[in-house]
Write a protein that holds these residues in place. Structure first.
Motif, PDB file in Angstrom:
ATOM      1  N   PRO A   8      35.645  36.373  46.148  1.00  0.00           N
ATOM      2  CA  PRO A   8      35.083  35.059  46.419  1.00  0.00           C
ATOM      3  C   PRO A   8      36.184  34.002  46.540  1.00  0.00           C
ATOM      4  CG  PRO A   8      34.947  35.524  44.091  1.00  0.00           C
ATOM      5  CD  PRO A   8      35.540  36.759  44.736  1.00  0.00           C
ATOM      6  N   LEU A   9      35.821  32.816  47.029  1.00  0.00           N
ATOM      7  CA  LEU A   9      36.777  31.722  47.086  1.00  0.00           C
ATOM      8  C   LEU A   9      36.845  30.982  45.755  1.00  0.00           C
ATOM      9  CD1 LEU A   9      36.085  30.264  50.648  1.00  0.00           C
ATOM     10  CD2 LEU A   9      37.751  31.984  49.949  1.00  0.00           C
ATOM     11  N   PHE A  10      35.741  31.022  45.030  1.00  0.00           N
ATOM     12  CA  PHE A  10      35.701  30.396  43.712  1.00  0.00           C
ATOM     13  C   PHE A  10      35.099  31.406  42.739  1.00  0.00           C
ATOM     14  CE2 PHE A  10      36.821  26.155  44.994  1.00  0.00           C
ATOM     15  CZ  PHE A  10      36.393  26.074  46.309  1.00  0.00           C
ATOM     16  N   LEU A  11      35.699  31.484  41.562  1.00  0.00           N
ATOM     17  CA  LEU A  11      35.233  32.440  40.574  1.00  0.00           C
ATOM     18  C   LEU A  11      35.345  31.821  39.203  1.00  0.00           C
ATOM     19  CD1 LEU A  11      34.370  35.242  39.687  1.00  0.00           C
ATOM     20  CD2 LEU A  11      36.736  36.012  39.941  1.00  0.00           C
ATOM     21  N   SER A  12      34.221  31.699  38.560  1.00  0.00           N
ATOM     22  CA  SER A  12      34.203  31.173  37.202  1.00  0.00           C
ATOM     23  C   SER A  12      33.739  32.300  36.289  1.00  0.00           C
ATOM     24  CB  SER A  12      33.237  29.979  37.108  1.00  0.00           C
ATOM     25  OG  SER A  12      33.217  29.461  35.802  1.00  0.00           O
ATOM     26  N   MET A  13      34.537  32.628  35.307  1.00  0.00           N
ATOM     27  CA  MET A  13      34.178  33.747  34.458  1.00  0.00           C
ATOM     28  C   MET A  13      34.460  33.440  33.003  1.00  0.00           C
ATOM     29  SD  MET A  13      37.137  36.348  35.833  1.00  0.00           S
ATOM     30  CE  MET A  13      36.740  37.690  34.753  1.00  0.00           C
ATOM     31  N   GLN A  14      33.823  34.212  32.155  1.00  0.00           N
ATOM     32  CA  GLN A  14      33.990  34.048  30.733  1.00  0.00           C
ATOM     33  C   GLN A  14      35.192  34.847  30.266  1.00  0.00           C
ATOM     34  OE1 GLN A  14      31.883  32.385  28.433  1.00  0.00           O
ATOM     35  NE2 GLN A  14      30.954  31.448  30.215  1.00  0.00           N
ATOM     36  N   GLU A  15      35.826  34.369  29.248  1.00  0.00           N
ATOM     37  CA  GLU A  15      36.897  35.148  28.633  1.00  0.00           C
ATOM     38  C   GLU A  15      36.359  36.508  28.215  1.00  0.00           C
ATOM     39  OE1 GLU A  15      38.700  32.826  25.483  1.00  0.00           O
ATOM     40  OE2 GLU A  15      40.442  32.463  26.763  1.00  0.00           O
ATOM     41  N   GLY A  16      37.184  37.519  28.376  1.00  0.00           N
ATOM     42  CA  GLY A  16      36.801  38.860  27.952  1.00  0.00           C
ATOM     43  C   GLY A  16      36.098  39.686  29.011  1.00  0.00           C
ATOM     44  N   LYS A  17      35.676  39.030  30.095  1.00  0.00           N
ATOM     45  CA  LYS A  17      34.959  39.759  31.152  1.00  0.00           C
ATOM     46  C   LYS A  17      35.943  40.311  32.184  1.00  0.00           C
ATOM     47  CE  LYS A  17      30.750  38.753  29.754  1.00  0.00           C
ATOM     48  NZ  LYS A  17      29.855  39.787  29.206  1.00  0.00           N
ATOM     49  N   ASN A  18      35.404  41.247  32.974  1.00  0.00           N
ATOM     50  CA  ASN A  18      36.176  41.850  34.066  1.00  0.00           C
ATOM     51  C   ASN A  18      35.643  41.368  35.397  1.00  0.00           C
ATOM     52  OD1 ASN A  18      37.270  43.386  31.990  1.00  0.00           O
ATOM     53  ND2 ASN A  18      35.862  45.091  32.353  1.00  0.00           N
ATOM     54  N   TYR A  19      36.539  41.277  36.355  1.00  0.00           N
ATOM     55  CA  TYR A  19      36.079  40.927  37.701  1.00  0.00           C
ATOM     56  C   TYR A  19      37.110  41.375  38.722  1.00  0.00           C
ATOM     57  CZ  TYR A  19      32.756  38.604  40.711  1.00  0.00           C
ATOM     58  OH  TYR A  19      31.772  38.362  41.627  1.00  0.00           O
ATOM     59  N   THR A  20      36.667  41.428  39.984  1.00  0.00           N
ATOM     60  CA  THR A  20      37.549  41.858  41.075  1.00  0.00           C
ATOM     61  C   THR A  20      37.537  40.842  42.203  1.00  0.00           C
ATOM     62  OG1 THR A  20      37.150  44.192  40.569  1.00  0.00           O
ATOM     63  CG2 THR A  20      38.012  43.686  42.756  1.00  0.00           C
ATOM     64  N   ILE A  21      38.720  40.553  42.720  1.00  0.00           N
ATOM     65  CA  ILE A  21      38.889  39.716  43.908  1.00  0.00           C
ATOM     66  C   ILE A  21      39.232  40.635  45.069  1.00  0.00           C
ATOM     67  CG2 ILE A  21      40.271  37.882  44.968  1.00  0.00           C
ATOM     68  CD1 ILE A  21      40.848  36.870  42.089  1.00  0.00           C
ATOM     69  N   TYR A  22      38.611  40.371  46.217  1.00  0.00           N
ATOM     70  CA  TYR A  22      38.784  41.238  47.376  1.00  0.00           C
ATOM     71  C   TYR A  22      39.569  40.523  48.475  1.00  0.00           C
ATOM     72  CZ  TYR A  22      35.181  43.960  45.102  1.00  0.00           C
ATOM     73  OH  TYR A  22      34.468  44.703  44.192  1.00  0.00           O
ATOM     74  N   CYS A  23      40.385  41.290  49.167  1.00  0.00           N
ATOM     75  CA  CYS A  23      41.178  40.762  50.269  1.00  0.00           C
ATOM     76  C   CYS A  23      41.081  41.731  51.444  1.00  0.00           C
ATOM     77  CB  CYS A  23      42.635  40.603  49.828  1.00  0.00           C
ATOM     78  SG  CYS A  23      43.765  40.110  51.135  1.00  0.00           S
ATOM     79  N   ASN A  24      40.449  41.268  52.508  1.00  0.00           N
ATOM     80  CA  ASN A  24      40.335  42.070  53.731  1.00  0.00           C
ATOM     81  C   ASN A  24      41.248  41.486  54.798  1.00  0.00           C
ATOM     82  OD1 ASN A  24      37.324  42.258  52.524  1.00  0.00           O
ATOM     83  ND2 ASN A  24      37.815  44.074  53.714  1.00  0.00           N
ATOM     84  N   TYR A  25      41.825  42.354  55.614  1.00  0.00           N
ATOM     85  CA  TYR A  25      42.651  41.851  56.701  1.00  0.00           C
ATOM     86  C   TYR A  25      42.326  42.608  57.973  1.00  0.00           C
ATOM     87  CZ  TYR A  25      45.486  45.790  55.035  1.00  0.00           C
ATOM     88  OH  TYR A  25      45.911  47.021  54.621  1.00  0.00           O
ATOM     89  N   SER A  26      42.656  41.988  59.106  1.00  0.00           N
ATOM     90  CA  SER A  26      42.048  42.447  60.355  1.00  0.00           C
ATOM     91  C   SER A  26      42.895  43.397  61.182  1.00  0.00           C
ATOM     92  CB  SER A  26      41.675  41.241  61.227  1.00  0.00           C
ATOM     93  OG  SER A  26      42.833  40.491  61.544  1.00  0.00           O
ATOM     94  N   THR A  27      44.184  43.533  60.904  1.00  0.00           N
ATOM     95  CA  THR A  27      44.977  44.456  61.703  1.00  0.00           C
ATOM     96  C   THR A  27      45.788  45.374  60.804  1.00  0.00           C
ATOM     97  OG1 THR A  27      46.906  43.021  61.879  1.00  0.00           O
ATOM     98  CG2 THR A  27      45.223  42.759  63.560  1.00  0.00           C
TER      99      THR A  27
END
Lengths: 112, 117
Positions: A8-27
């Motif tokens: 996502p462009l913005f991510l608000s999360m709690q301490e202790g939690k897990n999350y993933t940021i994704y990056c796609n590219y076109s070539t």
């Protein structure tokens, strides 16, 4: 034209939690970079991923690269407040280009 | 640890004035870059420089912009006649080997915030 998309462009999360940021590219690109930026500051290099299947870890952050899917992930484990920042992925420009093409960044806020 | 330095940290100028932003890349690096970041937006490539000449430039880098390496250490970006839309953070970056090397990890300076009034 090479496009790099993060979500996502913005991510608000709690301490202790897990999350993933994704990056796609076109070539096709074998090299992908993750940078961290604190407000008003410069870009700090976090990871350089050089080949398909590359995985790198530093503390609570782990980055991986799948060149076939043209996807990189930045995984956050047990987030802490100090990880609050904007995270950018970037890829080398098209063949023969030296520029880095950046995504729009993911602004991460870790709440206590 | 070696780092890229930039001066000034903040520059305020009037529209139409010339500004020069200065950078000192890491000493053994050979490839130099300027990027800009408009507030809240992504980082955009402006120009790359190698062996005392421009190796690549973006469409943003028009005739108002120029770069120079006047001596063995400094790398400058000049904007001849600033416009309001030039207001941004300008980052200098350097790398040792560019695409010729194993990887193109670019090291960024702290940036110069340019405000055009």
């Amino acid at each position: 034209e090479l496009k790099v998309e993060q979500n996502p462009l913005f991510l608000s999360m709690q301490e202790g939690k897990n999350y993933t940021i994704y990056c796609n590219y076109s070539t096709t690109s074998d090299r992908l970079y993750w940078y961290r930026q604190d407000p008003g500051k410069s870009l700090e290099s976090l990871f350089v991923l050089l080949s398909n299947g590359a995985v790198k870890q530093e503390g609570r952050l782990m980055a991986s690269l799948d060149t076939k899917a043209r996807l990189s992930t930045l995984h956050i484990t047990a987030a802490v407040h100090d990880l609050s920042a904007t995270y950018f992925c970037a890829v080398d420009g098209t063949k023969g280009s030296e520029k880095l093409v950046f995504g729009k960044g993911t602004k991460l806020t870790v709440n206590p | 640890e070696p780092e890229v330095t930039q001066t000034p940290s903040h520059q305020v100028t009037q529209m139409g004035q010339e500004v020069i932003l200065r950078c000192v890349p890491i000493s053994n690096h050979l490839y130099f870059y300027w990027y800009r970041q408009i507030l809240g937006q992504k980082v955009e490539f402006l120009v790359s420089f190698y062996n005392n000449e421009i190796s690549e430039k973006s469409e943003i880098f028009d005739d108002q912009f120029s770069v120079e390496r006047p001596d063995g250490s400094n790398f400058t970006l000049k904007i001849r006649s600033t416009k309001l839309e030039d207001s941004a953070m300008y980052f200098c970056a350097s790398t040792y080997s560019g695409l010729a090397g194993i990887y193109n990890e670019q090291f960024f300076g702290p940036g110069t915030r340019l405000t055009v009034l």
